[in-house]
Write a protein that holds these residues in place. Structure first.
Motif, PDB file in Angstrom:
ATOM      1  N   THR A  67       1.969 -36.279  71.682  1.00  0.00           N
ATOM      2  CA  THR A  67       1.873 -37.639  72.213  1.00  0.00           C
ATOM      3  C   THR A  67       2.997 -37.859  73.227  1.00  0.00           C
ATOM      4  O   THR A  67       4.184 -37.819  72.872  1.00  0.00           O
ATOM      5  CB  THR A  67       1.953 -38.675  71.085  1.00  0.00           C
ATOM      6  OG1 THR A  67       0.832 -38.493  70.212  1.00  0.00           O
ATOM      7  CG2 THR A  67       1.924 -40.089  71.644  1.00  0.00           C
TER       8      THR A  67
ATOM      9  N   GLY B 138       3.419 -40.642  75.317  1.00  0.00           N
ATOM     10  CA  GLY B 138       3.976 -41.985  75.302  1.00  0.00           C
ATOM     11  C   GLY B 138       4.771 -42.289  76.554  1.00  0.00           C
ATOM     12  O   GLY B 138       4.286 -42.180  77.679  1.00  0.00           O
TER      13      GLY B 138
ATOM     14  N   GLU C  24      -0.664 -51.063  73.839  1.00  0.00           N
ATOM     15  CA  GLU C  24       0.519 -51.337  73.015  1.00  0.00           C
ATOM     16  C   GLU C  24       1.261 -50.076  72.601  1.00  0.00           C
ATOM     17  O   GLU C  24       2.399 -50.137  72.111  1.00  0.00           O
ATOM     18  CB  GLU C  24       0.131 -52.136  71.767  1.00  0.00           C
ATOM     19  CG  GLU C  24      -0.820 -51.442  70.816  1.00  0.00           C
ATOM     20  CD  GLU C  24      -2.283 -51.755  71.091  1.00  0.00           C
ATOM     21  OE1 GLU C  24      -3.076 -51.738  70.126  1.00  0.00           O
ATOM     22  OE2 GLU C  24      -2.635 -52.006  72.268  1.00  0.00           O
ATOM     23  N   TYR C  25       0.650 -48.889  72.813  1.00  0.00           N
ATOM     24  CA  TYR C  25       1.294 -47.619  72.468  1.00  0.00           C
ATOM     25  C   TYR C  25       1.624 -46.770  73.691  1.00  0.00           C
ATOM     26  O   TYR C  25       2.134 -45.655  73.536  1.00  0.00           O
ATOM     27  CB  TYR C  25       0.400 -46.810  71.529  1.00  0.00           C
ATOM     28  CG  TYR C  25       0.236 -47.414  70.160  1.00  0.00           C
ATOM     29  CD1 TYR C  25       1.270 -47.386  69.228  1.00  0.00           C
ATOM     30  CD2 TYR C  25      -0.965 -48.021  69.794  1.00  0.00           C
ATOM     31  CE1 TYR C  25       1.119 -47.949  67.970  1.00  0.00           C
ATOM     32  CE2 TYR C  25      -1.131 -48.581  68.538  1.00  0.00           C
ATOM     33  CZ  TYR C  25      -0.079 -48.550  67.634  1.00  0.00           C
ATOM     34  OH  TYR C  25      -0.241 -49.097  66.380  1.00  0.00           O
ATOM     35  N   GLU C  26       1.336 -47.250  74.885  1.00  0.00           N
ATOM     36  CA  GLU C  26       1.544 -46.428  76.078  1.00  0.00           C
ATOM     37  C   GLU C  26       2.999 -46.004  76.245  1.00  0.00           C
ATOM     38  O   GLU C  26       3.272 -44.926  76.778  1.00  0.00           O
ATOM     39  CB  GLU C  26       1.073 -47.177  77.328  1.00  0.00           C
ATOM     40  CG  GLU C  26      -0.429 -47.212  77.489  1.00  0.00           C
ATOM     41  CD  GLU C  26      -0.867 -47.850  78.798  1.00  0.00           C
ATOM     42  OE1 GLU C  26      -1.767 -47.282  79.443  1.00  0.00           O
ATOM     43  OE2 GLU C  26      -0.310 -48.897  79.172  1.00  0.00           O
ATOM     44  N   GLU C  27       3.931 -46.831  75.811  1.00  0.00           N
ATOM     45  CA  GLU C  27       5.357 -46.512  75.958  1.00  0.00           C
ATOM     46  C   GLU C  27       5.987 -46.128  74.622  1.00  0.00           C
ATOM     47  O   GLU C  27       7.202 -46.241  74.446  1.00  0.00           O
ATOM     48  CB  GLU C  27       6.098 -47.707  76.575  1.00  0.00           C
ATOM     49  CG  GLU C  27       5.621 -48.079  77.964  1.00  0.00           C
ATOM     50  CD  GLU C  27       5.787 -46.953  78.984  1.00  0.00           C
ATOM     51  OE1 GLU C  27       6.799 -46.209  78.905  1.00  0.00           O
ATOM     52  OE2 GLU C  27       4.900 -46.793  79.850  1.00  0.00           O
ATOM     53  N   THR C  28       5.162 -45.639  73.688  1.00  0.00           N
ATOM     54  CA  THR C  28       5.687 -45.221  72.398  1.00  0.00           C
ATOM     55  C   THR C  28       6.594 -44.003  72.546  1.00  0.00           C
ATOM     56  O   THR C  28       6.551 -43.278  73.553  1.00  0.00           O
ATOM     57  CB  THR C  28       4.518 -44.902  71.431  1.00  0.00           C
ATOM     58  OG1 THR C  28       5.027 -44.828  70.101  1.00  0.00           O
ATOM     59  CG2 THR C  28       3.837 -43.584  71.796  1.00  0.00           C
ATOM     60  N   LYS C  29       7.414 -43.763  71.547  1.00  0.00           N
ATOM     61  CA  LYS C  29       8.322 -42.616  71.555  1.00  0.00           C
ATOM     62  C   LYS C  29       7.519 -41.322  71.518  1.00  0.00           C
ATOM     63  O   LYS C  29       6.595 -41.177  70.716  1.00  0.00           O
ATOM     64  CB  LYS C  29       9.253 -42.700  70.350  1.00  0.00           C
ATOM     65  CG  LYS C  29      10.316 -41.619  70.287  1.00  0.00           C
ATOM     66  CD  LYS C  29      11.193 -41.821  69.066  1.00  0.00           C
ATOM     67  CE  LYS C  29      12.250 -40.719  68.961  1.00  0.00           C
ATOM     68  NZ  LYS C  29      13.099 -40.910  67.747  1.00  0.00           N
TER      69      LYS C  29
ATOM     70  N   SER D 292       6.157 -37.619  70.662  1.00  0.00           N
ATOM     71  CA  SER D 292       6.145 -36.905  69.385  1.00  0.00           C
ATOM     72  C   SER D 292       5.255 -35.675  69.492  1.00  0.00           C
ATOM     73  O   SER D 292       4.458 -35.537  70.417  1.00  0.00           O
ATOM     74  CB  SER D 292       5.661 -37.822  68.252  1.00  0.00           C
ATOM     75  OG  SER D 292       4.323 -38.237  68.488  1.00  0.00           O
TER      76      SER D 292
ATOM     77  N   HIS E  22      -4.229 -43.255  67.504  1.00  0.00           N
ATOM     78  CA  HIS E  22      -3.837 -44.615  67.848  1.00  0.00           C
ATOM     79  C   HIS E  22      -5.023 -45.534  68.119  1.00  0.00           C
ATOM     80  O   HIS E  22      -4.831 -46.718  68.393  1.00  0.00           O
ATOM     81  CB  HIS E  22      -2.908 -44.580  69.066  1.00  0.00           C
ATOM     82  CG  HIS E  22      -1.595 -43.898  68.785  1.00  0.00           C
ATOM     83  ND1 HIS E  22      -1.427 -42.537  68.936  1.00  0.00           N
ATOM     84  CD2 HIS E  22      -0.415 -44.391  68.349  1.00  0.00           C
ATOM     85  CE1 HIS E  22      -0.183 -42.217  68.617  1.00  0.00           C
ATOM     86  NE2 HIS E  22       0.442 -43.315  68.253  1.00  0.00           N
TER      87      HIS E  22
END
Length: 291
Positions: free
Chosen positions: A95, A97, A128-133, A135, A171
């Motif tokens: 991912t 992100g 809402e997850y596009e800039e997630t950390k 992984s 996601h």
């Protein structure tokens, strides 16, 4: 009948390593959250495999890469420090992100050569997850659920379908399966998703008297119940899910916002992405233009 039939287009990743590009397509930019689909092979790799065939470090944002092999092996390295050998039947899920870089190299096959065949898909992330950390996870083949019926075998790579659920965290609602169907058997499709498609790796299918062959992706209309029959032993990938809405794509970057793509381009060009710790002496430069 399928709503859209997508033919594979040949695409050179550089150094003579060709893939069969299926998604995105001008009439079908995505299927559920799947925004990219490349067939890697089948290639008979002659030893010694030159370094130019490797996929050097390159960046991603706003997506998860999904690498799955039928034959051969590849070595994944990423800027989080993960190094992972990918073997047939295993799931390699990265991912991106907010941003990651990785490479894919033929370390294990370099001296011996061999046959390579597999798929790399990209799954877009909800806004809402596009800039997630960033992984990374990897699952061995025995960790992924399998369905067996007379004349049919399927491995659920990601998501849920046919009462099975993959261990990988996703996601948004989706399904992704590798399916083997014997000649004369019907091909089931999950019904719980609004967007569904299948890709024919090998073999032939028949739908209402029409024959479809290897290298074609068949995209089905919402709520359709096609009668799909294998005309010979056939290998398929089934994919789909809930659509996420429009996405912008440029090179390896996916985002719901054009300005985020421009920022990623500038960051890669300025060297602001980290490189894999043990693969940081070269990288793929930002393209000046996109074909």
């Amino acid at each position: 009948m399928p709503e859209i039939v997508i033919e594979t287009r040949r695409h050179d990743l550089g150094g003579g390593f060709e893939v069969g590009r299926v998604l995105p397509f001008r009439k079908c930019r995505s299927v559920g959250p799947f925004v990219f689909f490349d067939r890697m092979g089948p290639h008979d790799m002659v030893a010694p495999i030159p370094l130019e065939r490797d996929v050097r470090p390159h960046p991603h944002i706003g997506l998860s890469t999904v690498t799955y092999l039928f034959e051969g092996e590849m070595t994944h390295r990423d800027s989080l420090g993960y190094k992972q050998l990918i073997l047939p039947g295993e799931l390699n899920w990265m991912t991106a992100g907010a941003g990651i870089s990785h490479s894919e190299r033929f370390d294990g096959m370099r001296a011996t050569g061999g046959r390579l065949d597999g798929i790399q898909a990209w799954v877009a992330l909800p806004e809402e997850y596009e800039e997630t950390k960033p992984s990374f996870v990897h699952y061995n083949a025995f960790e992924l659920p399998v369905m067996r019926e007379e004349g049919l075998w399927a491995r659920l790579i990601a998501g849920s379908a046919f009462g099975l659920e993959s261990p990988v965290t996703v996601h948004s609602p989706l399904f992704y399966l590798h399916m083997e169907v014997s000649m004369g058997m019907r091909v089931p499709l999950p019904r719980a998703y609004p967007e569904r498609a299948l890709y024919i790796n090998s073999g032939k299918l028949q739908i209402q008297g029409q024959i479809y062959v290897a290298g074609q992706m068949l995209v089905f209309a919402r709520d359709s119940l096609p009668d799909v029959m294998a005309q010979e032993n056939t290998r398929l990938m089934l994919l789909g899910g809930e659509p996420l809405g429009p996405r912008h794509m440029w090179w390896n970057f996916i985002s719901s916002r054009k300005e985020r793509i421009e920022q990623a381009k500038a960051d890669w060009k300025a060297g602001k992405f980290s490189l894999p710790p043990d693969d940081n002496t070269e990288f793929i430069p930002l393209p000046e233009t996109m074909a």
